[in-house]
Each structure stands twice: as structure tokens, then as C-alpha cells.
Motif scaffolding. Structure first.
Motif, PDB file in Angstrom:
ATOM      1  N   ILE A  39      25.048  15.081  19.167  1.00  0.00           N
ATOM      2  CA  ILE A  39      26.315  14.432  18.820  1.00  0.00           C
ATOM      3  C   ILE A  39      26.411  12.958  18.597  1.00  0.00           C
ATOM      4  CG2 ILE A  39      27.041  14.164  21.343  1.00  0.00           C
ATOM      5  CD1 ILE A  39      29.777  15.496  20.617  1.00  0.00           C
ATOM      6  N   GLY A  40      25.440  12.490  19.058  1.00  0.00           N
ATOM      7  CA  GLY A  40      25.422  10.842  19.031  1.00  0.00           C
ATOM      8  C   GLY A  40      24.773  10.264  17.648  1.00  0.00           C
ATOM      9  N   THR A  41      24.617  11.384  16.760  1.00  0.00           N
ATOM     10  CA  THR A  41      24.037  11.084  15.246  1.00  0.00           C
ATOM     11  C   THR A  41      24.859  10.033  14.587  1.00  0.00           C
ATOM     12  OG1 THR A  41      22.939  12.987  15.515  1.00  0.00           O
ATOM     13  CG2 THR A  41      23.275  11.886  13.417  1.00  0.00           C
ATOM     14  N   GLU A  42      26.272  10.057  14.634  1.00  0.00           N
ATOM     15  CA  GLU A  42      27.172   9.255  13.912  1.00  0.00           C
ATOM     16  C   GLU A  42      27.035   7.767  14.347  1.00  0.00           C
ATOM     17  OE1 GLU A  42      30.595   8.942  11.310  1.00  0.00           O
ATOM     18  OE2 GLU A  42      29.198  10.438  11.533  1.00  0.00           O
ATOM     19  N   GLY A  43      27.024   7.535  15.674  1.00  0.00           N
ATOM     20  CA  GLY A  43      26.955   6.436  16.188  1.00  0.00           C
ATOM     21  C   GLY A  43      25.825   5.775  15.776  1.00  0.00           C
ATOM     22  N   ILE A  44      24.642   6.416  16.027  1.00  0.00           N
ATOM     23  CA  ILE A  44      23.281   5.639  15.884  1.00  0.00           C
ATOM     24  C   ILE A  44      23.021   5.493  14.355  1.00  0.00           C
ATOM     25  CG2 ILE A  44      20.965   6.352  15.756  1.00  0.00           C
ATOM     26  CD1 ILE A  44      21.203   8.056  18.076  1.00  0.00           C
ATOM     27  N   MET A  45      23.665   6.317  13.352  1.00  0.00           N
ATOM     28  CA  MET A  45      23.473   5.869  11.985  1.00  0.00           C
ATOM     29  C   MET A  45      24.320   4.647  11.623  1.00  0.00           C
ATOM     30  SD  MET A  45      23.650   9.483  10.103  1.00  0.00           S
ATOM     31  CE  MET A  45      23.533   9.107   8.579  1.00  0.00           C
ATOM     32  N   LEU A  46      25.696   4.523  12.368  1.00  0.00           N
ATOM     33  CA  LEU A  46      26.376   3.519  12.065  1.00  0.00           C
ATOM     34  C   LEU A  46      25.960   2.093  12.425  1.00  0.00           C
ATOM     35  CD1 LEU A  46      29.360   2.618  10.910  1.00  0.00           C
ATOM     36  CD2 LEU A  46      30.085   2.804  13.391  1.00  0.00           C
ATOM     37  N   SER A  47      25.490   2.098  13.448  1.00  0.00           N
ATOM     38  CA  SER A  47      24.700   1.026  14.031  1.00  0.00           C
ATOM     39  C   SER A  47      23.430   0.568  13.180  1.00  0.00           C
ATOM     40  CB  SER A  47      24.135   1.289  15.518  1.00  0.00           C
ATOM     41  OG  SER A  47      25.137   1.562  16.475  1.00  0.00           O
ATOM     42  N   CYS A  48      22.576   1.671  12.956  1.00  0.00           N
ATOM     43  CA  CYS A  48      21.593   1.266  11.972  1.00  0.00           C
ATOM     44  C   CYS A  48      21.812   0.693  10.636  1.00  0.00           C
ATOM     45  CB  CYS A  48      20.942   2.605  11.598  1.00  0.00           C
ATOM     46  SG  CYS A  48      19.873   2.979  13.438  1.00  0.00           S
ATOM     47  N   ALA A  49      23.193   1.525   9.995  1.00  0.00           N
ATOM     48  CA  ALA A  49      23.559   0.829   8.984  1.00  0.00           C
ATOM     49  C   ALA A  49      24.034  -0.565   8.871  1.00  0.00           C
ATOM     50  CB  ALA A  49      24.995   1.865   8.524  1.00  0.00           C
ATOM     51  N   LEU A  50      24.266  -1.141  10.012  1.00  0.00           N
ATOM     52  CA  LEU A  50      24.211  -2.616  10.047  1.00  0.00           C
ATOM     53  C   LEU A  50      23.165  -3.296  10.261  1.00  0.00           C
ATOM     54  CD1 LEU A  50      26.186  -5.176  10.414  1.00  0.00           C
ATOM     55  CD2 LEU A  50      26.695  -4.494  12.767  1.00  0.00           C
ATOM     56  N   ALA A  51      22.474  -2.718  11.082  1.00  0.00           N
ATOM     57  CA  ALA A  51      21.060  -3.289  11.332  1.00  0.00           C
ATOM     58  C   ALA A  51      20.476  -3.552  10.288  1.00  0.00           C
ATOM     59  CB  ALA A  51      20.282  -2.503  12.430  1.00  0.00           C
ATOM     60  N   GLY A  52      20.182  -2.559   9.072  1.00  0.00           N
ATOM     61  CA  GLY A  52      19.323  -3.018   7.849  1.00  0.00           C
ATOM     62  C   GLY A  52      19.743  -3.914   7.086  1.00  0.00           C
ATOM     63  N   ALA A  74      15.492   4.339  16.685  1.00  0.00           N
ATOM     64  CA  ALA A  74      14.918   4.965  17.845  1.00  0.00           C
ATOM     65  C   ALA A  74      15.049   4.329  19.193  1.00  0.00           C
ATOM     66  CB  ALA A  74      13.259   4.491  17.536  1.00  0.00           C
ATOM     67  N   ALA A  75      15.633   3.036  19.352  1.00  0.00           N
ATOM     68  CA  ALA A  75      16.055   2.788  20.866  1.00  0.00           C
ATOM     69  C   ALA A  75      17.183   3.310  21.079  1.00  0.00           C
ATOM     70  CB  ALA A  75      16.104   1.076  20.312  1.00  0.00           C
ATOM     71  N   LEU A  76      18.309   3.352  20.212  1.00  0.00           N
ATOM     72  CA  LEU A  76      19.490   4.026  20.818  1.00  0.00           C
ATOM     73  C   LEU A  76      19.430   5.323  21.193  1.00  0.00           C
ATOM     74  CD1 LEU A  76      22.067   2.635  18.232  1.00  0.00           C
ATOM     75  CD2 LEU A  76      21.719   1.875  20.444  1.00  0.00           C
ATOM     76  N   ALA A  77      18.514   6.059  20.158  1.00  0.00           N
ATOM     77  CA  ALA A  77      18.015   7.619  20.641  1.00  0.00           C
ATOM     78  C   ALA A  77      17.480   7.654  21.916  1.00  0.00           C
ATOM     79  CB  ALA A  77      17.187   8.261  19.484  1.00  0.00           C
ATOM     80  N   CYS A  78      16.669   6.858  22.190  1.00  0.00           N
ATOM     81  CA  CYS A  78      16.067   6.519  23.620  1.00  0.00           C
ATOM     82  C   CYS A  78      17.019   6.281  24.857  1.00  0.00           C
ATOM     83  CB  CYS A  78      14.817   5.777  23.697  1.00  0.00           C
ATOM     84  SG  CYS A  78      13.358   6.407  22.779  1.00  0.00           S
ATOM     85  N   TYR A 196       7.677  14.671  25.550  1.00  0.00           N
ATOM     86  CA  TYR A 196       7.835  15.544  24.245  1.00  0.00           C
ATOM     87  C   TYR A 196       9.398  15.347  23.765  1.00  0.00           C
ATOM     88  CZ  TYR A 196       2.827  16.448  23.923  1.00  0.00           C
ATOM     89  OH  TYR A 196       1.447  16.521  23.717  1.00  0.00           O
ATOM     90  N   LYS A 197      10.051  15.155  24.877  1.00  0.00           N
ATOM     91  CA  LYS A 197      11.489  14.938  24.424  1.00  0.00           C
ATOM     92  C   LYS A 197      11.815  13.587  24.092  1.00  0.00           C
ATOM     93  CE  LYS A 197      14.006  18.233  27.412  1.00  0.00           C
ATOM     94  NZ  LYS A 197      15.064  19.022  26.481  1.00  0.00           N
ATOM     95  N   TYR A 198      11.148  12.625  24.478  1.00  0.00           N
ATOM     96  CA  TYR A 198      11.263  11.373  23.920  1.00  0.00           C
ATOM     97  C   TYR A 198      10.671  11.065  22.846  1.00  0.00           C
ATOM     98  CZ  TYR A 198      13.750   9.084  28.147  1.00  0.00           C
ATOM     99  OH  TYR A 198      14.613   8.842  28.993  1.00  0.00           O
ATOM    100  N   MET A 199       9.565  11.957  22.561  1.00  0.00           N
ATOM    101  CA  MET A 199       9.006  11.646  21.149  1.00  0.00           C
ATOM    102  C   MET A 199       9.882  12.272  20.135  1.00  0.00           C
ATOM    103  SD  MET A 199       5.462  13.713  19.852  1.00  0.00           S
ATOM    104  CE  MET A 199       4.411  12.899  21.142  1.00  0.00           C
ATOM    105  N   ALA A 200      10.498  13.474  20.413  1.00  0.00           N
ATOM    106  CA  ALA A 200      11.586  13.953  19.621  1.00  0.00           C
ATOM    107  C   ALA A 200      12.832  13.062  19.388  1.00  0.00           C
ATOM    108  CB  ALA A 200      12.146  15.212  20.166  1.00  0.00           C
ATOM    109  N   LEU A 201      13.088  12.199  20.462  1.00  0.00           N
ATOM    110  CA  LEU A 201      14.109  11.147  20.514  1.00  0.00           C
ATOM    111  C   LEU A 201      13.823   9.923  19.315  1.00  0.00           C
ATOM    112  CD1 LEU A 201      15.262  11.059  24.105  1.00  0.00           C
ATOM    113  CD2 LEU A 201      16.745  11.578  22.176  1.00  0.00           C
ATOM    114  N   ILE A 202      12.521   9.601  19.716  1.00  0.00           N
ATOM    115  CA  ILE A 202      12.402   8.517  18.818  1.00  0.00           C
ATOM    116  C   ILE A 202      12.106   8.985  17.342  1.00  0.00           C
ATOM    117  CG2 ILE A 202      10.109   7.053  18.163  1.00  0.00           C
ATOM    118  CD1 ILE A 202       9.473   6.829  21.175  1.00  0.00           C
ATOM    119  N   ILE A 203      11.511  10.030  16.853  1.00  0.00           N
ATOM    120  CA  ILE A 203      11.539  10.617  15.536  1.00  0.00           C
ATOM    121  C   ILE A 203      12.939  10.668  14.913  1.00  0.00           C
ATOM    122  CG2 ILE A 203      10.707  12.822  14.007  1.00  0.00           C
ATOM    123  CD1 ILE A 203       8.521  12.985  15.705  1.00  0.00           C
ATOM    124  N   ALA A 204      13.913  11.393  15.919  1.00  0.00           N
ATOM    125  CA  ALA A 204      15.159  11.762  15.283  1.00  0.00           C
ATOM    126  C   ALA A 204      15.868  10.270  14.919  1.00  0.00           C
ATOM    127  CB  ALA A 204      15.831  12.457  16.236  1.00  0.00           C
ATOM    128  N   GLY A 205      15.780   9.170  16.106  1.00  0.00           N
ATOM    129  CA  GLY A 205      16.248   8.101  15.915  1.00  0.00           C
ATOM    130  C   GLY A 205      15.932   7.423  14.770  1.00  0.00           C
TER     131      GLY A 205
END
Length: 301
Positions: A39-52, A74-78, A196-205
Motif C-alpha cells: 500500500i505504500g507504493t504510491e508514496g514511495i513513487m512520489l518521493s522518487c519522482a522528486l529525488a530523480g 529502496a531506502a523508503l521500502a526498507c 529475504y523479506k528485506y531483499m524483496a523490499l530493496i528490489i520493490a523499492g
């Protein structure tokens, strides 16, 4: 009307607007495979849209801007994982908090760095280039549809293939799936659930970072507030409709991209703008309703 809507421009635009949804859907797929709420995908994408664009402006490199967006993702997902996995917080509440934080924090960072409250248009930041494919460019119709897209669009399609291989053909991918499906069984055979949960978090983030960077460095050349506009949530819907498989997720993202492209083309017919803007979201609701109904009938059988 058919000629206006269904043209090579329509299909070109479909691929163009599908790209951020594809990144979001692939991120949600990895979240789900790891047994993590997305559910946090939207917020992570928005933050990264500014970071880019900020990263590319200060480093004078589009590549570094995209890389910084991936690192922030990846940091926000973690961070989300730490709150929900390590601290045992409610995932839905943590996701809502992350989305709300991103909405306000991005505006603050824009104002702090540019003095503006709405966008980064005053920053002349490098953007990701579009690529003409020599083998396709000269082919009628096909070249007009598939050539000339952003480098990130082609990268996204490549990532989809690599993820399919990683998740289903590698030991690490198998362990992520086992941790997501049955963490207790995975733990009983010596698999580190947290690792492995944190591995998935890093990839997804990182995938969220690519989706956010695409919006502000390819779709347009600047960040504007709330520019993700629900694409993170649409990515969740695409992941669900695609049944968590890379190919199904890609086809679902393509469907939602077509709906968005249709809304853009309908603006040429001078229909009410407010009505047109609802089309992608209405189609999302209808598609999820149909999918949920078909799933419920299958379960009853």
C-alpha cells in the motif's frame, strides 16, 4: 471518432503511459511475493519522482538522477519494512502514513530547494533520452508504435523478463516466494525470513524508484506535486489482475495504459475534461470488480 482514437499515436501513447504503471505493478508483485503489503507504493513513487530530477540537477547526470531515485525508493521500502516487520506495526496504517508523509515532504523539499511550492520547472535538470531503434524505425506502423520511447520504457520491459527469471528460476527468488507464502515453513528449513523479506523490499523499492523517475524525467521533464496521481494504486490493481505473474502483470499494466491513453485521445473530441479524467480510474474499478467476481466463482467451484 474511431480514426481519431485508434491510431498509431494511440498505441504509442499506450506504451508511454503504461510504463510507470508497469514499474508500480512489478514492485507490487515483488512486495506480494515477499509477503509484504504494497500500500505504500504510491508514496514511495512520489518521493522518487522528486529525488530523480533533484539528483540529476545536482550531479548533472540523468543516470545518477535515476540511480538516486532507486536508492531513495529502496531506502523508503526498507523503512516501511522496518516499521511493519521489525516493529510489528499495522501495514495498512504504516502505508497510509508513508503516502501522507510523501505528499507533504515533497512539497517542503521543493520549497526548500527551489523556493517554489508546486514544481521543479526552474531547475534545468537532465532527463532520460528517448531511443530510436534502427531495426524498427523504418518499418511502417510497427516502427511508429514501438520506436522512439524513453530508455526507461525499454529497460522496464527488460526488467520484467529478468524478474520472471529471478523469481521462478533462481534459489533467491524461490526463497522470497517461500517466505511470502509460508514464513514458518521457510524458517523451519533454515531460511532467514527477515533477510529475504528485506531483499524483496530493496528490489520493490528500486522498481518504485524507476517508476517515479520515469514520471519526472521522461514522461515530463520536471516534478510537480501529486504527479503520481494514483498510479501506485493502479499498479496494485494490475498486480492483482495479473495474478502475481510477470507476464500477467505486464498485460494488466498495458490494459490500464490503454485506458489512460484513451482518456488522452478523447480530449480531442471536446468532451468535458472532468469526465475524461475519471476514465482510467473507472476502468480500474470495473476491471477489479470483474476480476474479483471471476475469482469468487472459481473458489466456489
Amino acid at each position: 471518432m474511431i480514426d481519431i482514437i485508434f491510431s498509431t499515436d494511440f498505441f504509442f501513447t499506450t506504451i508511454r503511459v503504461m510504463t510507470p504503471i508497469l514499474f508500480a505493478a512489478l514492485a507490487c508483485m515483488v512486495f506480494t511475493k515477499g509477503g509484504i503489503d504494497s500500500i505504500g507504493t504510491e508514496g514511495i513513487m512520489l518521493s522518487c519522482a522528486l529525488a530523480g530530477p533533484l539528483g540529476s540537477y545536482f550531479t548533472k547526470s540523468a543516470f545518477m538522477g535515476v540511480l538516486i531515485a532507486m536508492i531513495i525508493g529502496a531506502a523508503l521500502a526498507c523503512l516501511f519494512g522496518y516499521v511493519t516487520i521489525s516493529l510489528k506495526s499495522e501495514p495498512v496504517l504504516a502505508g497510509i502514513a508513508l503516502n501522507t508523509l510523501a505528499s507533504g515532504l515533497t512539497i517542503f523539499v521543493i520549497y526548500y530547494t527551489t523556493g517554489e511550492k508546486g514544481s521543479t520547472q526552474s531547475l534545468m535538470s537532465p532527463t532520460v533520452p528517448n531511443i530510436e531503434i534502427p531495426m524498427l524505425k523504418g518499418i511502417p506502423i510497427i516502427g511508429e508504435i514501438f520506436s522512439g520511447h524513453s530508455l526507461l520504457t525499454y529497460f522496464g520491459l527488460l526488467i520484467m523478463v529478468l524478474l520472471a527469471f529471478f523469481i521462478y528460476r533462481t534459489p533467491a527468488g524461490l526463497r522470497i516466494r517461500s517466505v511470502g507464502e509460508n514464513p514458518e515453513a521457510a524458517k523451519s528449513v533454515g531460511i532467514s525470513v527477515g533477510k529475504y523479506k528485506y531483499m524483496a523490499l530493496i528490489i520493490a523499492g528500486a522498481l518504485c524508484g524507476l517508476g517515479g523517475a520515469y514520471m519526472s524525467m521522461s514522461y515530463v521533464s520536471f516534478f510537480s506535486k501529486e504527479m503520481i496521481a494514483g498510479r501506485g494504486f493502479i499498479g496494485m490493481a494490475a498486480e492483482s489482475m495479473g495474478r502475481g505473474t510477470p507476464w500477467g502483470v505486464t498485460l494488466s499494466a498495458l490494459l490500464f495504459g490503454a485506458a489512460d491513453s484513451l482518456a488522452i485521445r478523447l480530449q480531442l473530441l471536446q468532451l468535458p475534461a472532468q469526465l475524461i479524467q475519471t476514465i482510467p480510474y473507472v476502468i480500474t474499478i470495473i476491471a477489479i470488480a470483474i476480476y474479483s467476481y471471476s475469482r469468487s466463482k472459481q473458489r466456489k467451484k
